[in-house]
Design an enzyme around this catalytic site. Structure first.
Site, PDB file in Angstrom:
ATOM      1  N   SER A 184       0.830  -1.129  -0.033  1.00  0.00           N
ATOM      2  CA  SER A 184       0.062   0.173  -0.023  1.00  0.00           C
ATOM      3  C   SER A 184       0.696   1.306  -0.128  1.00  0.00           C
ATOM      4  O   SER A 184       1.880   1.169   0.446  1.00  0.00           O
ATOM      5  CB  SER A 184      -0.799  -0.061   1.219  1.00  0.00           C
ATOM      6  OG  SER A 184      -1.447   1.315   1.357  1.00  0.00           O
TER       7      SER A 184
ATOM      8  N   TYR B  65      -1.823  -1.110  10.416  1.00  0.00           N
ATOM      9  CA  TYR B  65      -1.738  -1.193   8.851  1.00  0.00           C
ATOM     10  C   TYR B  65      -0.652  -0.671   8.287  1.00  0.00           C
ATOM     11  O   TYR B  65       0.247  -1.378   7.372  1.00  0.00           O
ATOM     12  CB  TYR B  65      -3.036  -0.455   8.403  1.00  0.00           C
ATOM     13  CG  TYR B  65      -3.279  -0.680   6.773  1.00  0.00           C
ATOM     14  CD1 TYR B  65      -3.852  -1.961   6.402  1.00  0.00           C
ATOM     15  CD2 TYR B  65      -3.074   0.068   5.947  1.00  0.00           C
ATOM     16  CE1 TYR B  65      -4.104  -2.061   5.088  1.00  0.00           C
ATOM     17  CE2 TYR B  65      -3.277  -0.039   4.618  1.00  0.00           C
ATOM     18  CZ  TYR B  65      -3.843  -1.146   4.147  1.00  0.00           C
ATOM     19  OH  TYR B  65      -4.085  -1.369   2.824  1.00  0.00           O
TER      20      TYR B  65
ATOM     21  N   LYS C 259       2.580  -2.820   6.132  1.00  0.00           N
ATOM     22  CA  LYS C 259       2.611  -2.428   4.559  1.00  0.00           C
ATOM     23  C   LYS C 259       4.009  -2.215   4.617  1.00  0.00           C
ATOM     24  O   LYS C 259       4.470  -2.553   3.455  1.00  0.00           O
ATOM     25  CB  LYS C 259       1.545  -1.663   4.285  1.00  0.00           C
ATOM     26  CG  LYS C 259       0.236  -2.110   3.921  1.00  0.00           C
ATOM     27  CD  LYS C 259       0.123  -3.425   3.422  1.00  0.00           C
ATOM     28  CE  LYS C 259      -1.394  -4.172   3.055  1.00  0.00           C
ATOM     29  NZ  LYS C 259      -1.492  -5.085   2.543  1.00  0.00           N
TER      30      LYS C 259
ATOM     31  N   ILE D 200      -8.243   3.005  -3.030  1.00  0.00           N
ATOM     32  CA  ILE D 200      -9.325   2.323  -3.938  1.00  0.00           C
ATOM     33  C   ILE D 200     -10.553   1.892  -3.037  1.00  0.00           C
ATOM     34  O   ILE D 200     -10.449   1.450  -2.070  1.00  0.00           O
ATOM     35  CB  ILE D 200      -8.427   1.007  -4.394  1.00  0.00           C
ATOM     36  CG1 ILE D 200      -7.137   1.313  -4.879  1.00  0.00           C
ATOM     37  CG2 ILE D 200      -9.216   0.263  -5.520  1.00  0.00           C
ATOM     38  CD1 ILE D 200      -6.900   1.786  -6.225  1.00  0.00           C
TER      39      ILE D 200
ATOM     40  N   THR E 283     -13.115  -0.402  -2.423  1.00  0.00           N
ATOM     41  CA  THR E 283     -13.213  -1.716  -2.630  1.00  0.00           C
ATOM     42  C   THR E 283     -14.232  -2.161  -1.256  1.00  0.00           C
ATOM     43  O   THR E 283     -14.451  -1.296  -0.498  1.00  0.00           O
ATOM     44  CB  THR E 283     -11.894  -2.613  -2.438  1.00  0.00           C
ATOM     45  OG1 THR E 283     -11.685  -2.506  -1.189  1.00  0.00           O
ATOM     46  CG2 THR E 283     -10.895  -2.306  -3.588  1.00  0.00           C
TER      47      THR E 283
END
Length: 303
Positions: free
Chosen positions: A192, A207, A211, A240, A242
């Site tokens: 990411s 997170y 990443k 993005i 999603t």
């Protein structure tokens, strides 16, 4: 001496597709019987190749799996936690079966955190297909924002376990088969942009940390596996929309405009906008690319 160096250099890195570009033009000049034809799409073709994709039941993983099938892969094996595939996966599998290129989209249930199970499952794929060429490690989780000074140990460990350890186990499972068959391969770790920046308005410490570790993992594995002709790169998407990010955005709709305004294009990305780059990384069009992080963020880093 110069001629010898040229010959050694050509032998060292000859394209499996034969002469390309200028070299093809010169060959055609020397031999008028040669009928030139475009080869650029041959470089991107994945004809007869076999892939595994983690997190492939939906979202980015499934989007990338379909792209690999469209590029001609013989079979793309997706795996995820649910015992049975989602409706969207079933619809995608049916879609792939109608492409007319004999590509197959397959599903099996597995936890990316179970190293031995992954090794066993992917070895079984190798036994069946007698090759393994591509790995896309796309499985990941996202937890709500928690202040870094209050972040619970169990939540931090869960995110790192899936987003970092699970990526390693997936890459290991595929890399072991690539080494076994000796054809080389391409391992693509989905990271990411958060691995190389800090998201000021939603600093998910677990997170971002997980990443960032994936970026270093790709570089380290690339150095170790290069001699086996196994390339390892990371792909870092920006924001993005999603199912995973929707669960966060839908509860805080004001973030849609905020995130959209954080890159020069002024919008969120679409999952299908990663199709081209993942196909490039998987194919012979990127055979000199390893240890790299490919950022697809709408220019977020430019600001």
């Amino acid at each position: 001496m110069a001629s010898e160096v040229r010959q050694r250099a050509k032998a060292q890195s000859a394209s499996p597709l034969g002469p390309l570009g200028i070299e093809a033009a010169l060959e055609a000049k020397a031999n008028p019987s040669i009928q030139p034809r475009p080869k650029i799409f041959d470089e991107f073709a994945l004809t007869d190749r076999v892939a595994v994709v983690s997190g492939g039941n939906r979202g980015l993983g499934l989007e990338m799996a379909i792209a690999l099938c469209e590029a001609g892969a013989r079979a793309v094996y997706c795996f995820d936690l649910p015992e049975e595939p989602s409706e969207v996966f079933v619809a995608s599998r049916e879609y792939v079966s109608k492409l007319g290129n004999d590509s197959r989209l397959e599903y099996f249930a597995a936890d990316v955190c179970d190293q031995q199970l992954l090794w066993k499952k992917v070895e079984e794929i190798g036994d069946k297909e007698q090759r393994l060429d591509i790995c896309v490690a796309a499985a990941g989780i996202l937890k709500p924002h928690i202040e870094c000074l209050e972040y619970p140990a169990d939540v931090f460990r869960e995110v790192v376990e899936v987003n970092t350890t699970g990526v390693l186990f997936t890459a290991q499972a595929a890399g072991r088969q690539m080494a076994r068959f000796g054809r080389g391969g391409s391992i693509i770790l989905i990271a990411s942009m958060s691995g190389s920046i800090t998201n000021r308005d939603h600093a998910w410490v677990s997170y971002n940390s997980s990443k960032a570790a994936v970026l270093q993992m790709a570089r380290s594995m690339a150095c170790e596996l290069g001699e086996k002709r196994i390339r390892v790169n990371s792909l870092s998407p920006g924001h993005i929309y999603t199912q995973m990010t929707a669960a966060y955005l839908d509860k805080q709709p004001h973030l849609l405009d905020k995130w959209s305004g954080m890159n020069p294009l002024g919008r969120l990305g679409r999952p299908d906008e990663l199709r081209g780059v993942v196909t490039w990384l998987a194919s012979d069009a990127s055979t000199f690319c390893t240890g790299s992080d490919i950022i697809v963020s709408g220019g977020h880093h430019s600001w």
